[in-house]
Design a protein around this motif. Sequence first.
Motif, PDB file in Angstrom:
ATOM      1  N   UNK A  70       0.777  -1.258   0.066  1.00  0.00           N
ATOM      2  CA  UNK A  70       0.090  -0.189   0.082  1.00  0.00           C
ATOM      3  C   UNK A  70       0.928   1.187   0.212  1.00  0.00           C
ATOM      4  N   UNK A  71       0.208   2.427  -0.342  1.00  0.00           N
ATOM      5  CA  UNK A  71       1.040   3.725  -0.599  1.00  0.00           C
ATOM      6  C   UNK A  71       0.111   4.781  -0.684  1.00  0.00           C
ATOM      7  N   UNK A  72       0.416   5.882  -0.129  1.00  0.00           N
ATOM      8  CA  UNK A  72      -0.494   7.016   0.147  1.00  0.00           C
ATOM      9  C   UNK A  72       0.230   8.067  -0.505  1.00  0.00           C
ATOM     10  N   UNK A  73      -0.599   8.939  -1.471  1.00  0.00           N
ATOM     11  CA  UNK A  73      -0.219  10.036  -1.846  1.00  0.00           C
ATOM     12  C   UNK A  73      -1.341  11.128  -1.871  1.00  0.00           C
ATOM     13  N   UNK A  74      -0.959  12.522  -1.179  1.00  0.00           N
ATOM     14  CA  UNK A  74      -2.008  13.419  -0.805  1.00  0.00           C
ATOM     15  C   UNK A  74      -3.089  12.677  -0.246  1.00  0.00           C
ATOM     16  N   UNK A  75      -4.299  12.776  -0.909  1.00  0.00           N
ATOM     17  CA  UNK A  75      -5.621  12.310  -0.405  1.00  0.00           C
ATOM     18  C   UNK A  75      -5.910  10.814  -1.072  1.00  0.00           C
ATOM     19  N   UNK A  76      -4.980  10.140  -1.605  1.00  0.00           N
ATOM     20  CA  UNK A  76      -5.372   8.762  -2.364  1.00  0.00           C
ATOM     21  C   UNK A  76      -4.441   7.644  -1.605  1.00  0.00           C
ATOM     22  N   UNK A  77      -5.166   6.780  -1.187  1.00  0.00           N
ATOM     23  CA  UNK A  77      -4.387   5.521  -0.677  1.00  0.00           C
ATOM     24  C   UNK A  77      -4.560   4.229  -1.573  1.00  0.00           C
ATOM     25  N   UNK A  78      -3.540   3.808  -2.358  1.00  0.00           N
ATOM     26  CA  UNK A  78      -3.696   2.608  -3.211  1.00  0.00           C
ATOM     27  C   UNK A  78      -3.143   1.378  -2.520  1.00  0.00           C
ATOM     28  N   UNK A  79      -4.017   0.548  -2.412  1.00  0.00           N
ATOM     29  CA  UNK A  79      -3.580  -0.802  -1.819  1.00  0.00           C
ATOM     30  C   UNK A  79      -3.654  -2.149  -2.904  1.00  0.00           C
ATOM     31  N   UNK A  80      -2.793  -2.831  -2.837  1.00  0.00           N
ATOM     32  CA  UNK A  80      -2.902  -3.868  -3.701  1.00  0.00           C
ATOM     33  C   UNK A  80      -2.994  -5.152  -3.019  1.00  0.00           C
ATOM     34  N   UNK A  81      -3.849  -6.090  -3.340  1.00  0.00           N
ATOM     35  CA  UNK A  81      -4.233  -7.107  -2.753  1.00  0.00           C
ATOM     36  C   UNK A  81      -4.237  -8.446  -3.503  1.00  0.00           C
ATOM     37  N   UNK A  82      -4.215  -9.306  -2.927  1.00  0.00           N
ATOM     38  CA  UNK A  82      -4.675 -10.751  -3.219  1.00  0.00           C
ATOM     39  C   UNK A  82      -5.689 -11.320  -2.542  1.00  0.00           C
TER      40      UNK A  82
END
Length: 248
Positions: A70-82
Amino acid sequence: MKTTSIRSFALPGLICLLTWHSPASASDLVGSWVKAGTACTRDTTINDSLLFINKDQIVGYEFQCDIVRQSTTKNRTTIRTVCAGEGETYRKTFNIDRLASSQIRVDSGPALIKCSTSGNPSAPGTSSDTSLTRGCLKSDTKMSLSGRLSLEVFPGPPNFESIKDGDREDPTYILTLRLPVCLDDGGEFADPKKLFDQVHVSAIDPTMFPRLKQAIGKEVAITGEAFAAHTAHHHAPLVMFASDLMLK
């Protein structure tokens, strides 16, 4: 960057409960989220749009996803999952946008508002109400489960009591789940009111055993037919014959 687990699924009128090991920048996502106008109920099996996420997983109706990155930039958090659901294992990326202090959007879905603390549903495995069995795993079905795989040695024949006293060693693959679960087999062997977090893993296809051996000590998602333990050879409440395995 911190890795952890999540479970998710495409649901009508998406409802989310987010609680995972996350960096400080994503801590504001921890909580229970629901589409405006939908109640924060306790049971995902009654409301198939309800989504729980505890510190390791997001759990909803017939699915689960484990966070890979997972990573966060400004107002968005991106989460990669299985993810695992309906007998399949697949990868999915979630983009969570903060719309306001208590409002988010997951991917292109509807805006979600944060439930109050008193309205938070109880995550599977933590609820004090164990009378509902619809949320339990169903015996004699194909399913996908995630956790850490280990190889443990149990006492085997003839008495299944003590290796020291002469019983043969019975090496067994054990999948330790991130969350305790319950099992419903219609009352034949399993008690749906009892929670457990270990699964006895074996295989019918001999090509699965080298894959299981290579996965010892690792986080995996395993798919296969599973049933309630009912003999001394079974060393966990649920036994799974693995047909597929994915490393996290």
